[in-house]
Design a protein around this motif. Structure first.
Motif, short mmCIF file in Angstrom:
data_model
loop_
_atom_site.label_atom_id
_atom_site.label_comp_id
_atom_site.label_asym_id
_atom_site.label_seq_id
_atom_site.Cartn_x
_atom_site.Cartn_y
_atom_site.Cartn_z
N VAL A 224 8.77 -1.41 15.23
CA VAL A 224 7.75 -1.28 14.17
C VAL A 224 7.90 -2.42 13.17
CG1 VAL A 224 6.91 0.16 12.28
CG2 VAL A 224 7.53 1.21 14.46
N GLU A 225 9.14 -2.70 12.80
CA GLU A 225 9.39 -3.78 11.85
C GLU A 225 8.83 -5.11 12.38
OE1 GLU A 225 13.56 -4.24 11.02
OE2 GLU A 225 13.15 -4.88 8.96
N ALA A 237 -3.65 -6.08 7.92
CA ALA A 237 -3.04 -4.94 7.27
C ALA A 237 -2.61 -3.94 8.35
CB ALA A 237 -4.03 -4.28 6.32
N VAL A 238 -1.58 -3.15 8.05
CA VAL A 238 -1.09 -2.19 9.04
C VAL A 238 -1.28 -0.76 8.54
CG1 VAL A 238 0.92 -1.39 10.34
CG2 VAL A 238 0.63 -3.83 9.90
N GLN A 248 9.14 10.37 7.34
CA GLN A 248 8.46 9.33 8.11
C GLN A 248 7.70 8.40 7.18
OE1 GLN A 248 5.91 11.70 10.60
NE2 GLN A 248 7.05 11.16 12.45
N ALA A 249 6.99 9.00 6.22
CA ALA A 249 6.19 8.20 5.30
C ALA A 249 7.08 7.20 4.56
CB ALA A 249 5.45 9.10 4.32
N GLU A 250 8.23 7.69 4.11
CA GLU A 250 9.14 6.85 3.35
C GLU A 250 9.67 5.70 4.22
OE1 GLU A 250 9.64 6.39 0.42
OE2 GLU A 250 11.44 5.14 0.48
N GLU A 254 9.07 1.68 3.81
CA GLU A 254 10.15 0.70 3.76
C GLU A 254 9.99 -0.39 4.81
OE1 GLU A 254 13.81 2.86 4.00
OE2 GLU A 254 13.58 3.66 1.97
N LEU A 255 9.39 -0.01 5.95
CA LEU A 255 9.18 -1.00 7.01
C LEU A 255 8.00 -1.91 6.70
CD1 LEU A 255 9.80 1.24 10.16
CD2 LEU A 255 11.23 -0.66 9.36
N GLY A 256 7.31 -1.66 5.60
CA GLY A 256 6.25 -2.57 5.16
C GLY A 256 4.84 -2.18 5.57
#
Ligand code: C2E
Ligand code: CA
Ligand code: CA
Ligand code: CA
Length: 284
Positions: A224-225, A237-238, A248-250, A254-256
């Motif tokens: 994902v990163e 945009a992702v 999961q949301a958090e 964090e992964l952008g």
């Protein structure tokens, strides 16, 4: 299956039979259903991961069938696609959800513009009226093109030639956003992304599902990163689909990832529900 006197014969699978009848029945009932107004749309919020605000919604069509009750799109979109009814049905979905987006805009002047995402099927993509119908619907409604995002699946664009991309490019030049839906389920050539007139990647739910266990699989996280950094380097945009938990949301934040959608925020629902969510969010 039963074998009698060497004559082998098979009993029909009654369930498969029922499915076949239903399929056939549904297919023939589709055109009248559109005329009778049996379709309706539910809206699922798109939430900005950075600040949690509601930025818009995806339009998801349902069929209120007089005998079978509410049918999800997986039951009838493939049939409509097969018969070609998807073209008028898809046009109706676009028109109705754009109209709805205008209602939200009027009621939300200070909450910032709410965007509307609408799915396009492959047959709509190759239909010659796509651009003119879309322009027409936008002009009649008064919705600014930038508030509309059309979602096209990755598989519909795999190996796409220029003829297929031209209408999308025209829409994109007008300011309509184009999202690549279910990203990661096909095996698209990542380098190919540069060629496509898309500005949003929608990461398929399978990625978020892979992150459900805790701690998440480090390889999934790396993938994902990597996708997010590639997308951002291409100015895409992702959006992530299928976010079901706060953890999961958090992690996705964090992964952008930029925007999220999923049951954690809200299930698809009636238009007033989106209005309430957006309003609650704007007032505190
Ligand atoms: P999609 O475009 O990938 O839409 C997302 C699907 O994921 C929706 O299913 C939504 O209800 C579901 N979903 C959202 N959040 C979650 C979650 O947190 N967990 C889980 N497990 N599922 C979640 P839905 O509404 O059944 O739609 C299925 C598919 O039908 C859509 O997949 C889209 O491909 C198609 N579809 C829906 N509406 C239309 C339409 O108007 N036109 C076309 N061509 N296709 C449509
Ligand atoms: Ca979609
Ligand atoms: Ca999707
Ligand atoms: Ca999907």
């Amino acid at each position: 299956a039963k074998s009698a006197g060497g004559n082998r014969y098979e009993l029909a699978d009654p369930e498969a039979d029922a499915r076949a009848i239903t399929r056939h029945g549904l297919t023939t009932a589709l055109p009248a259903a559109l005329d009778r107004g049996e379709f309706f749309i539910e809206y699922q919020p798109l939430v900005h991961l950075g600040d949690g605000s509601v930025r818009g919604a995806e339009a998801l069509v349902r069929w209120l069938h007089p005998q079978h009750g509410v049918l999800g799109p997986d039951r009838f979109i493939p049939l409509a696609e097969h018969t070609g009814l998807i073209v008028p049905l898809g046009r109706w979905v676009l028109e109705e959800s754009v109209r709805q987006a205008c209602v939200w805009q009027d009621r939300h002047e200070d909450a910032g513009p709410l965007r509307i995402n609408v799915n396009l099927s492959p047959k709509q993509l190759t239909h010659p009226g796509l651009v003119s119908d879309t322009v027409d619907i936008l002009e009649r409604s008064g919705l600014e093109p930038g508030a509309l995002c059309l979602e096209v699946t990755e598989s519909a664009l795999i190996g796409a030639d220029d003829d297929l991309l031209k209408p999308l490019r025209r829409l994109s030049e007008m300011g309509v956003d184009i999202a690549l839906d279910d990203f990661g389920t096909g095996y698209s050539n990542l380098a190919n992304l540069r060629r496509l007139p898309v500005n949003v990647l929608k990461l398929d739910r399978s990625f978020t599902q892979g992150m459900q266990q805790f701690p998440a699989d480090p390889v999934d996280l790396k993938i994902v990163e990597g996708i997010v950094s590639l997308a951002h380097s291409l100015d895409l945009a992702v959006t992530v689909e299928g976010v079901e938990t706060g953890a999961q949301a958090e992690q996705l934040r964090e992964l952008g990832c930029d925007t999220a959608q999923g049951w954690y925020y809200a299930r698809p629902g009636p238009p007033d529900r989106l209005h309430e969510l957006a309003l609650a969010d704007a007032t505190g």
